[in-house]
Each structure stands twice: as structure tokens, then as C-alpha cells.
Design an enzyme around this catalytic site. Structure first.
Site, PDB file in Angstrom:
ATOM      1  N   HIS A 178      93.347  32.550  53.052  1.00 19.65           N
ATOM      2  CA  HIS A 178      92.642  33.317  54.089  1.00 19.65           C
ATOM      3  C   HIS A 178      91.420  33.968  53.435  1.00 19.65           C
ATOM      4  CE1 HIS A 178      96.669  33.588  56.419  1.00 19.65           C
ATOM      5  NE2 HIS A 178      95.944  32.563  56.835  1.00 19.65           N
ATOM      6  N   GLU A 219      90.565  37.811  52.790  1.00 20.20           N
ATOM      7  CA  GLU A 219      91.535  38.631  52.055  1.00 20.20           C
ATOM      8  C   GLU A 219      91.137  38.705  50.574  1.00 20.20           C
ATOM      9  OE1 GLU A 219      95.445  37.191  53.121  1.00 20.20           O
ATOM     10  OE2 GLU A 219      95.001  37.391  55.263  1.00 20.20           O
ATOM     11  N   HIS A 273      98.078  37.098  49.104  1.00 21.40           N
ATOM     12  CA  HIS A 273      97.369  37.482  50.331  1.00 21.40           C
ATOM     13  C   HIS A 273      97.017  38.967  50.289  1.00 21.40           C
ATOM     14  CE1 HIS A 273      98.237  33.919  53.050  1.00 21.40           C
ATOM     15  NE2 HIS A 273      99.000  33.666  51.993  1.00 21.40           N
ATOM     16  N   GLU A 294     101.837  40.048  48.995  1.00 24.02           N
ATOM     17  CA  GLU A 294     100.849  40.770  49.798  1.00 24.02           C
ATOM     18  C   GLU A 294     100.396  42.019  49.054  1.00 24.02           C
ATOM     19  OE1 GLU A 294      99.670  39.995  52.804  1.00 24.02           O
ATOM     20  OE2 GLU A 294     101.124  38.659  53.758  1.00 24.02           O
TER      21      GLU A 294
END
Length: 490
Positions: free
Chosen positions: A230, A233, A328, A401
Site C-alpha cells: 500500500h 503507508e 503496513h 502494522e
């Protein structure tokens, strides 16, 4: 962020609206309506025609206020989150309010104190704006979309100011960093081109291991890490660089890890999206982290190449692919944390929980309470879910994350905003946790040098003392800690 589909809060027709924006503003002068004279100081000039830039439209409200529209991801109007633009031709002491008016997400860390980052020509280090100057609210003037407004005072007329959603980490920055690593001619580092993106950008693969120390008859443990599927990010790239910096350093932990483990790292899975300033999608509008099951060699070439390599390695009897970690950034939660998979076998469930628990001991910003294991159907096309079903039961697939904004440490009462350096520190702590996981602590030679070098000129001093203390911590104490969590697998 590995999350459910974004719910668009726009209810009006998209035809002709801001969703129809397809390009970035290019040296756009925001002067009063009807003004025809020469450009004056204080008539702000906006630009986003640069790498990872994003600003689709500027509406002049008054000399003190401007509405800013995020350009949607290419070929996908649903995603409008990342912004990155410059402002010049300012007047000294000019105070303005910028309203970013067309976010596609309702939930945001801007509700919780997050603020955009800014730098200028004379102050090139990114810093966060004071939270007290930032407001996030639902606005009746903009189809009840959520608006993020921030106040700013320009203080130097000759400076060009740059504002962004979070610290940018561009494709060019990665290429410069990797070229610097290559120039060091490290015998345990190999860089290769795994493939090309749709726009012919490099898909880089790093292999970090000490080939001299591996015996041909012994199965080699393999850790595979990917980042930036992504593109918006950007914290994921700083975490990934922290992992790489640590693994190629002369730190005694890194030396032991290179002797026993092969690390394969793809630092930027979606180079086109990063280059274009998209938040979630590729050049062709695909969320690549929903296409792992059947990636197309022409529509998703980077994903296709990485999946082929992982499948090939999973079938190689000479290596044991034990970890897949996809990095991420998260837009609504604090701290670093992990997502894992759900298994029927209780023993496998317990073994999967070992690495996050060990990481929690090494990284003060890692949250075990935010870490969760799920099998949500909308996540079926993610790397974590697909590879979790493909690989055997000795392999563990995680999404790592990290918050776009901040972390809470034990005993703290206020969130600590992340910096580029603390993102990289999390990456270094992820890397050193493999020492604990594989129970290699007894192989540490304390006489070895402990400096972590980087190909970039970055200060590492803030973490060196804590890291050396962690390395020198009593081995017996560590073994007790791990036994209390069910024991790590050799």
C-alpha cells in the site's frame, strides 16, 4: 494497512466533482477571484507535480483560508487519503488555514492528536505540526465529508514549504539507499532485480545471509519480509529500512543471525503506486493486497513475481520458509502490532503467538493487546491469509502494522509521536527478535563491535545504549522469559 474496504462518505454524484480529478496541481497560483494583475507575495503557489506528490485542486476561500482536494488514487476514485504538496511565494508572518476537504475515510488518527508533517528549504528535517493547530470534523459545507483543517504561519519568504500526511519515503529514496548498500560490497548482502512494475520500475529483492557459515546438508531457515504493497503507508518503509540496517550491521546479534538464517526482503512491492502518490492502489487502480490468490503477470507483475518466488522456495527441500511478514501502517490505531491467522490446531495457535510475545519484550512500542488473529473473509486475498493457507504448518504469516501517528509505552499517560528514527528502531527490534526466537543468545560474542551502520547519514545514537543493554542481558533470564510463554521452536 490491512483493513476492510473503505466506506466512502460522499453521497452526491461523482460526475464532475472532486472525484473526477486525475492530475496534480502544477505551480498553481491561488490568487483572489477576478484578480488579473501581477503575482504578489502572499499569493500562494501550490505544487504536487513531483514524486509521491498528491494535491488535486485548491479553492481560494479568502487570503487566510484555502480548501484542498486530495487527488484520488489513479484509476480508483474510492481512495483519497495521502497528500504531499509544496507551497511557495509566501509572505513573512502570513497566517493561513488549510482545509483538506475530501478524505474518503471517516475514522482517522487526526481525531486523536495526529498532525501533518512539514519541512521547508531552510529546515529540511520533517517535523509534525503542533496538535493544537489541527482540527478534524464532519463538515456540512462539503457533503458532510470529514475535513482536516490545520493552521500554519509562514515565517520565511524565500522558503518553499512542504506538507504531507506522514513522512514520505519515495521510490528514489529507496533506490539511493540500496545503491549505497551495494557500494559497501558486503559479502553477506545480495541485491537483485526480481522483476519490473507496469511502468518499468525495479522490484528489488535483498538476500542477507552468511553463505560461508551454512552447511550444505543442513536445512536453512528462511524469513521473507515485504513492504509498501500500500503505497501511502510510508512508515512501513522506515520499519523495513530499520530491519535491513540492523541485519547488515556489525552488531553481534546481526552477525549471529546471518550465520543461521536467510533473510529475503522486498522493500517496495508497489513502486508505481509509491511514485504516483497513491494511498492504496497500483497504477491500474488495484489494491494489490487483495490479489495474492491469482495475480496477473501483466496487471500485477510485482505481486506475481514475489508470489512465484515464495511458492518456489516453499517447495525447495534445502530451505525451511518459516516466516512471511508483510509490513503496513495503520490509520486508526496506535503502536506497532501484528495480525496473524486462525488455526484449528491449538498447538499451532500457541506457536504462532510466540514471535509477537518476544517482540513485545524487545520493542517498547509494540502492543500485544492490539495484536489479533482473524479469518475475516474480506482479507482472503491478503499476503498473510493466502500464504498462511499455502505454506505448511511450520510457517507463520503475519501482517506487521505500525501507527501513522504514535505509540504508548508502559506507564506513559500521553502518546509519543513516531519519528522516522523511531519507526526504524521498531524495524531493528523486529530483526533482533529472531535471535530470541531461534534461541541463539548463547552464541553472542560480547567482544564484537556493536555499531549499527546505515547507508544513509542517520543518527542511531538514541537506540544504541538500550540495544547493547538488551544484548548483554543475562541469557538465563531470557530463557526463563521464553519458557514462561510456552517455549520457542528451534
Amino acid at each position: 494497512m490491512e483493513e476492510s474496504p473503505v466506506r466512502d462518505v460522499d453521497t452526491g454524484s461523482e460526475t464532475g466533482g472532486e472525484d473526477a480529478l486525475v492530475g496534480n496541481v502544477n505551480k498553481l497560483t491561488a490568487s483572489p477571484p477576478g484578480y488579473t494583475g501581477a503575482q504578489r507575495k502572499g499569493h500562494l503557489v501550490f505544487d504536487a507535480c513531483f514524486e509521491s506528490g498528491n494535491l488535486g485542486r485548491v479553492d481560494y476561500i479568502s487570503e487566510f483560508e484555502f480548501d484542498l482536494f486530495i487527488r484520488p488514487d489513479t484509476c480508483n476514485p474510492r481512495f483519497r487519503v495521502w497528500f504531499n504538496f509544496t507551497v511557495e511565494n509566501v509572505r513573512e508572518t502570513q497566517r493561513v488555514i488549510f482545509n483538506v476537504v475530501n478524505f474518503s475515510k471517516t475514522k482517522s488518527l487526526y481525531r486523536d492528536g495526529m498532525s501533518p508533517v512539514v519541512k521547508s528549504t531552510s529546515r529540511p528535517k520533517w517535523q509534525r505540526l503542533p496538535a493544537k493547530n489541527v482540527y478534524y470534523y464532519r463538515c456540512p459545507d462539503h457533503r458532510r465529508n470529514y475535513v482536516m483543517s490545520f493552521a500554519f504561519c509562514f515565517d520565511r519568504e524565500d522558503d518553499v514549504y512542504q506538507f504531507a500526511y506522514c513522512y514520505p519515503y519515495t521510490y528514489s529514496r529507496l533506490q539511493h539507499y540500496l545503491a549505497g548498500l551495494e557500494r559497501r560490497n558486503l559479502p553477506y548482502l545480495q541485491r537483485e532485480q526480481l522483476g519490473l512494475s507496469v511502468q518499468q520500475r525495479q522490484l528489488d529483492l535483498l538476500t542477507i545471509t552468511n553463505t560461508d557459515h551454512q552447511s550444505p546438508e543442513r536445512e536453512k531457515k528462511l524469513v521473507f519480509l515485504t513492504s509498501r504493497v500500500h503505497p501511502g503507508e510510508s512508515p512501513a518503509s522506515f520499519v523495513c529500512q530499520g530491519v535491513i540496517d540492523f541485519l547488515v550491521s556489525q552488531h553481534p546479534v546481526a552477525q549471529v543471525l546471518r550465520d543461521h538464517v536467510i533473510f529475503k526482503i522486498v522493500p517496495m512491492l508497489n513502486p508505481d503506486g509509491v511514485y504516483l502518490g497513491n494511498y492504496r492502489c497500483s497504477l491500474m487502480g488495484f489494491d494489490l493486497n487483495r490479489h495474492w490468490q491469482d495475480p496477473s503477470p501483466w496487471a500485477h507483475p510485482t505481486l506475481h513475481a514475489v508470489k512465484q518466488l515464495i511458492v518456489q522456495m516453499s517447495q525447495d527441500p534445502r530451505v525451511s520458509l518459516e516466516f512471511y511478514i508483510d509490513v503496513h501502517a495503520h490509520s486508526t490505531l496506535l503502536n506497532g502490532f501484528m495480525y496473524g491467522n486462525v488455526f484449528e490446531n491449538e498447538d499451532r495457535v500457541q506457536r504462532q503467538a510466540v514471535f509477537p510475545r518476544l517482540l513485545c519484550q524487545n520493542a517498547p512500542d509494540f502492543s500485544l493487546s492490539n495484536t489479533s488473529f482473524n479469518r475475516d473473509s474480506v482479507k482472503a486475498g491478503t499476503g498473510r491469509r493466502f500464504l498462511g493457507g499455502l505454506l505448511d504448518d511450520t510457517s507463520y504469516c503475519y501482517t506487521l502494522e505500525v501507527s501513522f501517528y504514535s505509540y504508548m509505552t508502559a506507564g506513559s499517560t500521553a502518546p509519543v509521536p513516531y519519528t522516522e528514527e523511531t519507526y526504524m528502531k521498531l524495524g531493528r527490534n523486529v530483526a533482533r527478535t529472531f535471535l530470541d526466537y531461534y534461541k541463539l543468545n548463547n552464541l553472542i560474542n560480547d567482544s564484537r563491535p556493536t555499531q549499527i551502520q546505515s547507508a544513509e547519514v542517520l543518527s542511531q545514537k538514541s537506540s544504541s545504549n538500550g540495544k547493547n543493554n538488551a544484548v548483554n542481558r543475562d541469557t538465563t533470564e531470557r530463557e526463563k522469559e521464553k519458557k514462561s510463554q510456552g517455549g520457542a521452536r528451534h
